[in-house]
Design a protein around this motif. Structure first.
Motif, PDB file in Angstrom:
ATOM      1  N   UNK A  78      17.099  16.706  19.026  1.00 56.10           N
ATOM      2  CA  UNK A  78      15.801  16.190  18.621  1.00 56.10           C
ATOM      3  C   UNK A  78      14.803  17.337  18.634  1.00 56.10           C
ATOM      4  N   UNK A  79      14.033  17.481  17.558  1.00 58.80           N
ATOM      5  CA  UNK A  79      13.090  18.588  17.492  1.00 58.80           C
ATOM      6  C   UNK A  79      11.684  18.070  17.259  1.00 58.80           C
ATOM      7  N   UNK A  80      10.767  18.524  18.100  1.00 61.64           N
ATOM      8  CA  UNK A  80       9.388  18.129  17.976  1.00 61.64           C
ATOM      9  C   UNK A  80       8.568  19.166  17.214  1.00 61.64           C
ATOM     10  N   UNK A  81       7.290  18.895  17.101  1.00 60.81           N
ATOM     11  CA  UNK A  81       6.323  19.861  16.577  1.00 60.81           C
ATOM     12  C   UNK A  81       5.120  19.752  17.485  1.00 60.81           C
ATOM     13  N   UNK A  98      -7.066  19.246   7.058  1.00 65.09           N
ATOM     14  CA  UNK A  98      -6.863  20.040   8.271  1.00 65.09           C
ATOM     15  C   UNK A  98      -7.195  19.166   9.476  1.00 65.09           C
ATOM     16  N   UNK A  99      -6.188  18.471   9.951  1.00 62.49           N
ATOM     17  CA  UNK A  99      -6.362  17.507  11.043  1.00 62.49           C
ATOM     18  C   UNK A  99      -5.612  17.897  12.311  1.00 62.49           C
ATOM     19  N   UNK A 100      -4.822  18.970  12.237  1.00 60.21           N
ATOM     20  CA  UNK A 100      -3.998  19.325  13.390  1.00 60.21           C
ATOM     21  C   UNK A 100      -2.872  18.334  13.576  1.00 60.21           C
ATOM     22  N   UNK A 101      -2.436  18.163  14.810  1.00 64.74           N
ATOM     23  CA  UNK A 101      -1.374  17.207  15.110  1.00 64.74           C
ATOM     24  C   UNK A 101      -1.974  15.830  15.386  1.00 64.74           C
ATOM     25  N   UNK A 206       5.594  25.071  33.980  1.00 64.42           N
ATOM     26  CA  UNK A 206       4.442  24.361  34.532  1.00 64.42           C
ATOM     27  C   UNK A 206       3.982  23.305  33.536  1.00 64.42           C
ATOM     28  N   UNK A 207       3.693  22.104  34.049  1.00 62.40           N
ATOM     29  CA  UNK A 207       3.185  21.005  33.219  1.00 62.40           C
ATOM     30  C   UNK A 207       4.104  20.715  32.034  1.00 62.40           C
ATOM     31  N   UNK A 208       5.416  20.848  32.254  1.00 59.64           N
ATOM     32  CA  UNK A 208       6.372  20.558  31.190  1.00 59.64           C
ATOM     33  C   UNK A 208       6.305  21.548  30.043  1.00 59.64           C
ATOM     34  N   UNK A 209       5.923  22.781  30.324  1.00 60.62           N
ATOM     35  CA  UNK A 209       5.794  23.816  29.305  1.00 60.62           C
ATOM     36  C   UNK A 209       6.425  25.113  29.793  1.00 60.62           C
ATOM     37  N   UNK A 210       6.936  25.905  28.840  1.00 60.73           N
ATOM     38  CA  UNK A 210       7.562  27.190  29.159  1.00 60.73           C
ATOM     39  C   UNK A 210       6.529  28.286  28.903  1.00 60.73           C
ATOM     40  N   UNK A 231       1.466  24.254  24.159  1.00 61.51           N
ATOM     41  CA  UNK A 231       1.896  23.008  23.529  1.00 61.51           C
ATOM     42  C   UNK A 231       0.811  21.952  23.662  1.00 61.51           C
ATOM     43  N   UNK A 232       0.516  21.245  22.586  1.00 60.88           N
ATOM     44  CA  UNK A 232      -0.385  20.091  22.685  1.00 60.88           C
ATOM     45  C   UNK A 232       0.298  18.981  23.470  1.00 60.88           C
ATOM     46  N   UNK A 233       1.575  18.769  23.201  1.00 58.51           N
ATOM     47  CA  UNK A 233       2.384  17.792  23.936  1.00 58.51           C
ATOM     48  C   UNK A 233       3.413  18.558  24.759  1.00 58.51           C
TER      49      UNK A 233
END
Length: 325
Positions: A78-81, A98-101, A206-210, A231-233
């Motif tokens: 599964x691949x996110x953005x 231009x709305x971002x995610x 940290x916070x689910x991010x690399x 990452x936003x998410x």
């Protein structure tokens, strides 16, 4: 702890624990493959930890070309953005709103029956398809129950990996326009040789991010060193999104999407499409070409000790026109 799958006579290779310098390994007997390890993780973890200590003094040397992808094939990819800077640049360059995610993660289910080894030649039908790399980080999960919340999701992260999500850019818009999603434009991904436990990253996890810089070179020239922290998410939110209406089986690989940073002028990009978007915005013309025969792409990320924590992806491009049976 770092794990590597070394080639043998089977499709799935043999799981090994690898030393911190990435040069020695010991076979895992409690689980022959990484999939077996994922399905019995809690039971075999003490054995893996023991081997992780022993390998530093008693491991056997191995060559980089013996390493397969940690998962030569997986139950699910599964691949996110999750990087908003990437979305904003593409939207602006392509004349989109231009709305971002959006407020919910973007994610698709890709090809998982094969992952390329980190030094394996990447074969494509034609340079006209717009061959591109996409550098991203990913997590390998244990069994995740349906309905898992973001606050509970990180407990199911077993390992972290570095991924090159190959893309054929010319085919993407064609397939998206059909409404059926991606197939031809998403060939097999490549994964760096070492899958590592989150503790190997120290404070960079940290916070689910690399929070590591993903170093990318194209034909020996530096291309990007964007950091995975923006990452936003986070992976917690991505896991919860994926598990909303389904269980996620042990061995699921979940990707972050192309790593991108707000300060892209300093750190570069993790894919050619983004570099071309920046050029189009700034000069009105995209100049950086996509890949072709003989081009080489390398990816790595240095860990807290200064080592290439995931090992390196180092692949060249070969064009082979499909002829059928």
């Amino acid at each position: 702890m770092r794990l590597v799958t070394l080639a043998n006579e089977t499709r799935d290779g043999h799981l090994h624990v690898v030393s911190q310098d990435g040069k020695r390994a010991l076979p895992v007997n409690a689980a022959k493959t990484l999939q077996e390890a994922m399905e019995s993780w809690d039971a075999i973890l003490p054995d893996l930890q023991t081997l992780s200590s022993e390998v530093e003094d008693s491991g056997e040397p191995f060559a980089p070309n013996q390493a397969l992808a940690p998962f030569p094939r997986a139950v699910q990819w599964l691949d996110g953005s999750a990087f908003e800077t990437h979305a904003l640049l593409i939207q602006q360059a392509w004349g989109m709103p231009v709305t971002g995610l959006p407020d919910r993660p973007l994610m698709y289910q890709g090809l998982s029956d094969r992952f390329l080894a980190p030094t394996q030649t990447a074969i494509f039908p034609s340079a006209e398809d717009g061959i591109d790399f996409e550098g991203e980080f990913g997590v390998i999960l244990g069994d995740v129950p349906m309905g898992t919340s973001a606050k509970d999701a990180l407990r199911y992260v077993r390992l972290i990996v570095l991924i090159n999500d190959w893309s054929l850019r010319a085919l993407g818009p064609i397939e998206m326009a059909t409404g059926f999603g991606w197939l031809q434009c998403k060939p097999a991904c490549s994964i760096a040789p070492f899958a590592v436990t989150p503790d190997e990253l120290g404070s960079a996890w940290r916070d689910g991010r690399v929070g590591l810089s993903l170093n990318i070179h194209r034909n020996g020239q530096a291309f990007g060193k964007a950091n995975g922290a923006q990452m936003k998410f986070g992976f917690d939110e991505l896991i919860a999104h994926a598990a909303y209406s389904r269980d996620l089986p042990a061995g699921t690989i979940l990707g972050s999407g192309t790593v991108a940073n707000v300060n892209y002028a300093e750190v570069g990009s993790s894919c050619i499409a983004e570099r071309r978007a920046i050029e189009l915005i700034e000069t009105g013309t995209s100049e950086t070409p996509f890949l072709t025969e003989g081009d080489r792409v390398t990816m790595s990320a240095q860990g807290p000790e200064g080592n290439d924590i995931f090992g390196a992806i180092d692949q060249s491009i070969q064009l082979v026109k499909a002829t059928g049976a």
